[in-house]
Scaffold this active site. Structure first.
Site, PDB file in Angstrom:
ATOM      1  N   THR A  32      42.685  38.253  42.031  1.00 20.83           N
ATOM      2  CA  THR A  32      41.428  38.259  42.774  1.00 20.83           C
ATOM      3  C   THR A  32      40.859  36.850  42.821  1.00 20.83           C
ATOM      4  O   THR A  32      41.202  36.011  41.980  1.00 20.83           O
ATOM      5  CB  THR A  32      40.434  39.202  42.068  1.00 20.83           C
ATOM      6  OG1 THR A  32      40.941  40.519  42.105  1.00 20.83           O
ATOM      7  CG2 THR A  32      39.059  39.178  42.700  1.00 20.83           C
ATOM      8  N   GLY A  57      40.149  39.108  37.424  1.00 19.92           N
ATOM      9  CA  GLY A  57      40.767  39.538  36.176  1.00 19.92           C
ATOM     10  C   GLY A  57      40.969  41.021  35.980  1.00 19.92           C
ATOM     11  O   GLY A  57      41.284  41.440  34.872  1.00 19.92           O
ATOM     12  N   GLY A  58      40.762  41.860  37.019  1.00 20.73           N
ATOM     13  CA  GLY A  58      41.000  43.286  36.841  1.00 20.73           C
ATOM     14  C   GLY A  58      40.121  43.854  35.740  1.00 20.73           C
ATOM     15  O   GLY A  58      38.893  43.747  35.776  1.00 20.73           O
TER      16      GLY A  58
END
Length: 528
Positions: free
Chosen positions: A344, A429-430
């Site tokens: 992302t 970073g999920g």
């Protein structure tokens, strides 16, 4: 390093070329939204392993009041578990997917949802911008046509992707040439951006670009149709509000994990302020994010499938109960949740009139699905890879269904102090995103850290697959041993690792802005 100060406006992003483009827009009289979209478009060119035309977009804009923008796509109307299993049986996509997805493929055409980024960019510009899409796309088009030197940082992302995406349609021909030290030129992407500038979002949601999207996806087993693309809408939403000390924290509602960040911060707000080097502070942070992420697994999804509201999840009495369950001496026994990877780009921007933008845009897993739209130069995201093919044991609500929107880890954020904007921040970073939000605010608010020092500071990330606390190598040995003594399983990684996120932040100063960019990326905070 310390934060940088800019008297009139600033942009912070994970790539210096993108930040420079946004800063140039500000210097030329554009506002923060113009700069943010210009920055994002350059990121789509120079960091296609994080974001792009084929991804989704979420933002919070503050122009005197805060407004959320959600432009996140849904699964096709024909995407049923039976249809996807039939496509897999016909040889379209591997039945091996992300952990806990019950065979939903991670890559290929089947996990592709409607891309929302283009609608989001146009929405932002029409609602708040002062420049046209063509104007702000200029720097991105130039970089796509003339090329840019690929860094070792960027090439490492490509090398990792090459191992899993080389066989996906169009990926090797489009992105395979990205190698460290070599100039990377993208004429197809430049033409796509020009077409969007000339024809507007209809080029993707109903025109020639959209037709190519449907053709390539259907050829590889997807049920995506032109009607699915045409049905997409970018919408405005009211941000959720939470509290941390004397700050109001703004996050976006489901289908994002904004509730997760606010839950973690709400739990930390119920513990005494402690300095960042205090081992008990680390234990509290870990326990708060573990509880919040377990909560996410049980309750968060597309709002249409949720069985409890975000407001109920954040009710003070509920947070009181969760906080009371945290033991100062021992790690709690919590069920492990389904991990969600990162891939992302987060950016933020501010201008001399006080307009603030917190924006995040993503392909989901690196380059996303690996499927590249023929002749268009961009790949399609794979957000649907997070969905289960069938309802399984437990309370996971993220199941494949026609038109369902997958849970998003993407969470742009802001803080207010006495109802006045103070901080614009976020990270990629999920699963790490909500965790980094909590760690940054703890260090800034409780520790009084300079923005850059707070971003530079070593971090932890709880691995949801097995509950391991992954810590960067600069975490003091005494903290690591203390965590282990309280029952945490700890794994030490290197310093400034990608897995710990790329955070960027802007603080409203008097006058101007303080800003910082994450050394884990190749970004910059720059302005005028």
């Amino acid at each position: 390093m310390t934060s940088r100060w800019f008297p009139r406006g600033v942009v912070a992003s994970p790539h210096h070329l993108a930040s420079s483009a946004g800063a140039s827009v500000l210097a030329d009289g554009g506002n923060a939204v113009d700069a943010a979209v210009a920055t994002n478009l350059v990121l789509a060119v120079v960091a296609p392993y994080q974001c792009g035309v084929g991804g989704d977009l979420l933002a919070i804009v503050h122009d005197g009041e805060a407004t959320g923008v959600e432009s996140v796509g849904a699964m096709p109307a024909g995407a049923t578990p039976a249809a996807i299993r039939a496509a897999i049986d016909a040889g379209h996509g591997s039945a091996v997917g992300l952990p806990g997805t019950d065979g939903m493929p991670t890559f290929g055409a089947l996990p592709v949802t409607v891309p929302g980024a283009v609608a989001g960019w146009v929405h932002l510009l029409e609602r708040w911008g002062s420049r046209s899409f063509g104007d702000v796309a200029g720097p991105a088009i130039t970089l796509a046509e003339d090329g840019f030197p690929v860094s070792h940082h960027g090439a490492a992302h490509v090398d990792r992707a090459r191992q899993v995406l080389a066989d996906q349609p169009g990926w090797a021909a489009t992105f395979g040439p990205m190698r460290a030290g070599e100039r990377f030129v993208q004429p197809d992407l430049a033409r796509t951006l020009r077409r969007l500038a000339d024809d507007g979002p209809d080029a993707l949601y109903g025109g020639s670009i959209g037709a190519r999207i449907v053709e390539i996806l259907q050829a590889h087993g997807s049920t995506m149709s032109s009607d699915d693309l045409a049905a997409h809408r970018s919408v405005e939403v009211t941000p959720l509000q939470g509290r941390f000390r004397d700050r109001t924290v703004l996050e976006l509602p489901p289908p994002t994990q904004g509730v997760t960040a606010l839950t973690a911060l709400g739990l930390l707000d119920r513990s005494p302020p402690r300095r960042g080097e205090d081992p008990l502070a680390w234990h509290h942070e870990v326990e708060a994010v573990r509880a919040a992420l377990a909560d996410r697994q049980q309750h968060l999804a597309d709002p249409r499938t949720m069985q409890v509201t975000a407001e109920a999840l954040l009710a003070p009495e509920r947070l009181d109960r969760l906080a009371a369950a945290i033991d100062d001496d021992r790690a709690a026994e919590v069920s492990f949740a389904r991990p969600v990877p990162g891939g992302t780009a987060y950016l933020c921007a501010a201008d001399q009139d006080g307009l603030l933008v917190s924006l995040i845009q993503s392909n989901f897993v690196g380059f996303g699905s690996g499927v590249v739209v023929p002749g268009a130069g961009f790949g399609l995201h794979d957000r649907g890879a997070h969905l289960r093919l069938d309802a399984g044991p437990g309370d996971d609500l993220n199941v494949v269904a026609p038109g369902v929107r997958p849970l998003h880890t993407l969470i742009p954020a802001m803080t207010l102090r006495s109802d006045v904007p103070e901080l614009v921040f976020g990270t990629m970073g999920g699963d790490a995103q909500a965790q980094v939000h909590a760690q940054l605010l703890r260090r800034i608010v409780d520790g009084g850290a300079d923005l850059q020092d707070a971003i530079d500071a070593p971090r932890f990330v709880v691995d949801l697959a097995d509950g391991t606390v992954v810590v960067e190598g600069r975490v003091p040995a005494a903290v690591v041993e203390d965590l282990r003594s309280r029952g945490h399983r700890v794994r030490v990684i290197g310093d400034l690792e990608h897995v710990a996120g790329h955070a960027h932040a802007i603080r409203v100063a008097d006058p101007g802005y303080e800003a910082a960019s994450d050394p884990r990326s190749e970004g910059a905070a720059t302005g005028h």
